[in-house]
Design a protein around this motif. Structure first.
Motif, PDB file in Angstrom:
ATOM      1  N   ASP A   1      -5.642   4.537   4.075  1.00 19.23           N
ATOM      2  CA  ASP A   1      -6.401   4.395   5.325  1.00 19.23           C
ATOM      3  C   ASP A   1      -6.703   2.924   5.632  1.00 19.23           C
ATOM      4  O   ASP A   1      -6.836   2.543   6.805  1.00 19.23           O
ATOM      5  CB  ASP A   1      -7.721   5.157   5.234  1.00 19.23           C
ATOM      6  N   ALA A   2      -6.796   2.104   4.595  1.00 15.08           N
ATOM      7  CA  ALA A   2      -7.182   0.710   4.798  1.00 15.08           C
ATOM      8  C   ALA A   2      -6.166  -0.070   5.614  1.00 15.08           C
ATOM      9  O   ALA A   2      -6.520  -1.085   6.234  1.00 15.08           O
ATOM     10  CB  ALA A   2      -7.392   0.027   3.437  1.00 15.08           C
ATOM     11  N   VAL A   3      -4.893   0.361   5.621  1.00 20.93           N
ATOM     12  CA  VAL A   3      -3.878  -0.392   6.364  1.00 20.93           C
ATOM     13  C   VAL A   3      -3.592   0.228   7.731  1.00 20.93           C
ATOM     14  O   VAL A   3      -2.772  -0.300   8.487  1.00 20.93           O
ATOM     15  CB  VAL A   3      -2.569  -0.524   5.559  1.00 20.93           C
ATOM     16  N   GLU A   4      -4.276   1.329   8.075  1.00 25.27           N
ATOM     17  CA  GLU A   4      -4.041   1.928   9.388  1.00 25.27           C
ATOM     18  C   GLU A   4      -4.295   0.949  10.532  1.00 25.27           C
ATOM     19  O   GLU A   4      -3.526   0.909  11.505  1.00 25.27           O
ATOM     20  CB  GLU A   4      -4.889   3.190   9.565  1.00 25.27           C
TER      21      GLU A   4
ATOM     22  N   ASP B   1      -6.440   8.396   0.161  1.00 25.45           N
ATOM     23  CA  ASP B   1      -7.247   7.737   1.191  1.00 25.45           C
ATOM     24  C   ASP B   1      -7.182   6.217   1.110  1.00 25.45           C
ATOM     25  O   ASP B   1      -7.647   5.520   2.023  1.00 25.45           O
ATOM     26  CB  ASP B   1      -8.695   8.215   1.159  1.00 25.45           C
ATOM     27  N   ALA B   2      -6.591   5.657   0.037  1.00 23.68           N
ATOM     28  CA  ALA B   2      -6.437   4.201  -0.031  1.00 23.68           C
ATOM     29  C   ALA B   2      -5.526   3.690   1.072  1.00 23.68           C
ATOM     30  O   ALA B   2      -5.626   2.527   1.487  1.00 23.68           O
ATOM     31  CB  ALA B   2      -5.889   3.793  -1.404  1.00 23.68           C
TER      32      ALA B   2
ATOM     33  N   ALA C   1       0.831  -1.212   0.000  1.00 18.98           N
ATOM     34  CA  ALA C   1       0.000   0.000   0.000  1.00 18.98           C
ATOM     35  C   ALA C   1       0.860   1.254   0.000  1.00 18.98           C
ATOM     36  O   ALA C   1       0.542   2.236  -0.683  1.00 18.98           O
ATOM     37  CB  ALA C   1      -0.927  -0.008   1.217  1.00 18.98           C
TER      38      ALA C   1
END
Length: 460
Positions: free
Chosen positions: A420-423, A417-418, A405
């Motif tokens: 954000d999925a791995v936060e 914002d992609a 990512a």
């Protein structure tokens, strides 16, 4: 495809944005006048581009990394320019996740684009200064030149960069402008005959980041590369890096720098270069701007070159305007609506991402300078509070999903914002005790300050 209506277009500024939009609009069949105030003539030979003096492009010889985004944009909009770059020696680099990019000097990219402009039918390249935009009944009718003459136009494009005054009085009220809080101290090198540039640890760029500074290596074309130290403007302890003996000694202290600056591998081909006064600025045109007037690239948005996004955003911005004109060449109001929608959505998202990254890094580096530690949230148990973006990127070395990512984020393949999925994955890493750490062989800021303070510098 040629347009059904032939527009008179004036482009002000022949940098990356100006030359890109000029080429693309001319190939739609429009008559383009490209006005460049810089009188420096393009060198006849590419191998002379490294000494091209352009007052209006102060960063021409500074380190650059050209991301996958600019490569994909040019492959779609001006594929022959990419072919010309490869012929000129740009490196075609393929990375994981299907990421493809090119490596070259900024001067090589601009030389190829300028040559394309000079040989393109439909483009009149002139040297001169534009004083103001002329309008009638809320629409542009041309530009007034310094000599007093009028250059008529249906479409005027300001590509004069962040210091352009042409559209300064027409910007939106919600403009943003803040310091990036970084200084770049760099030097360019060329590999010795028989030596090949090797891979770098971040795919396209070599990075060793410590607690309060970073060392970057930018591979270019023709066996050239740039080594750069990055630190905060107020960091007096690292200010001595601007002196050649100190810079060379500091680079060889670092494990990454020692390999690339080894005298048996490469020789320096420039003096020490300093890039300062960097700002994150977002200044779109406001509703009072006349129909047919647009601003592109750095004129609207500048971000810290740490992320290498400037050229990609400039080219993407240029193609969004070209696409809007192609869809309806007779409707300037529609051009504005379509381009403004992109500016306030995607362009803003990349700007906001950059300034938040800068703020977080600045806070962490500033804490170290004050004698403390970088502030990293404990997240034990994981907190709903957002993880600082620079911490998410640092976690790429600890988790392969985060690494994929982060690569796509840094190369501008996916929208901001992609990431954000791995936060949540990073929050769980932090909860289990993981923290960003210095790579082996990288001194702390305090250790680097002590080391370089001991370097003997000849008196001037």
């Amino acid at each position: 495809m040629a347009s059904s209506r032939r527009l008179q277009v004036v482009v002000c500024g022949a940098g990356v944005a100006g030359t890109t939009v000029s080429l693309a609009l001319a190939r739609l069949g429009h008559a383009v006048t490209l006005i460049e105030r810089d009188t420096a003539v393009r060198p006849a030979r590419l191998d002379e581009a490294g000494t091209w003096k352009r007052i209006g492009v102060a960063q021409l010889h500074q380190p650059h990394a050209f991301l996958a985004r600019i490569c994909s944009e040019l492959l779609t909009g001006l594929p022959d320019i990419v072919d010309a770059l490869w012929v000129a020696g740009a490196v075609d680099l393929s990375l994981p996740e299907g990421v493809r990019l090119l490596q070259c000097r900024r001067s090589t990219l601009e030389w190829v684009l300028r040559r394309g402009v000079e040989t393109e039918p439909g483009i009149d390249l002139r040297t001169g200064t534009v004083q103001r935009v002329e309008t009638r009944q809320g629409a542009v009718v041309g530009v007034r030149l310094a000599g007093g003459g009028l250059c008529p136009a249906d479409l005027v494009i300001d590509c004069g960069g962040r210091r352009s005054r042409l559209t300064a009085g027409m910007r939106a009220e919600e403009a943003f402008d803040e310091p990036a809080n970084e200084v770049y101290v760099s030097r360019r090198y060329r590999a010795l005959p028989g030596r090949q540039l090797g891979p770098v640890n971040r795919g396209a760029v070599g990075v060793e980041e410590a607690d309060g500074y970073a060392l970057l290596v930018f591979p270019h074309d023709a066996g050239t590369f740039t080594v750069a130290f990055v630190h905060m403007p107020r960091d007096r302890g690292l200010a001595a890096l601007r002196r050649t003996p100190v810079f060379e000694s500091a680079a060889r202290i670092m494990s990454l720098g020692a390999d690339w600056t080894d005298p048996d591998f490469a020789e320096p081909i420039s003096n020490i270069m300093v890039m300062k006064g960097l700002r994150n600025a977002f200044r779109p045109l406001g509703p009072a701007a006349p129909d047919g007037l647009h601003a592109l690239g750095d004129t609207v948005c500048t971000t810290n070159p740490h992320f290498g996004r400037g050229a990609s955003l400039a080219v993407a911005h240029a193609f969004r305007l070209v696409q809007a004109v192609a869809e309806d060449p007779s409707d300037p109001a529609a051009w504005r609506d379509r381009v403004d929608a992109w500016v306030r959505d995607e362009l803003w998202s990349w700007f906001d991402d950059a300034r938040l990254l800068d703020r977080a890094r600045s806070a962490a580096w500033g804490a170290v300078m004050e004698g403390g530690l970088p502030s990293i949230p404990s997240m034990s148990p994981p907190s709903p509070v957002s993880v600082p973006r620079f911490v998410v990127l640092a976690a790429a070395g600890a988790d392969p999903v985060v690494a994929a990512a982060a690569l796509r984020h840094m190369q501008m393949v996916d929208p901001p914002d992609a990431l954000d999925a791995v936060e949540p994955r990073v929050a769980n890493l932090i909860a289990r005790g993981w923290r960003p750490s210095r790579p082996p062989g990288v001194p702390t800021r305090a250790e680097l300050v002590d080391m370089i303070s001991a370097v003997s510098v000849p008196a001037r």
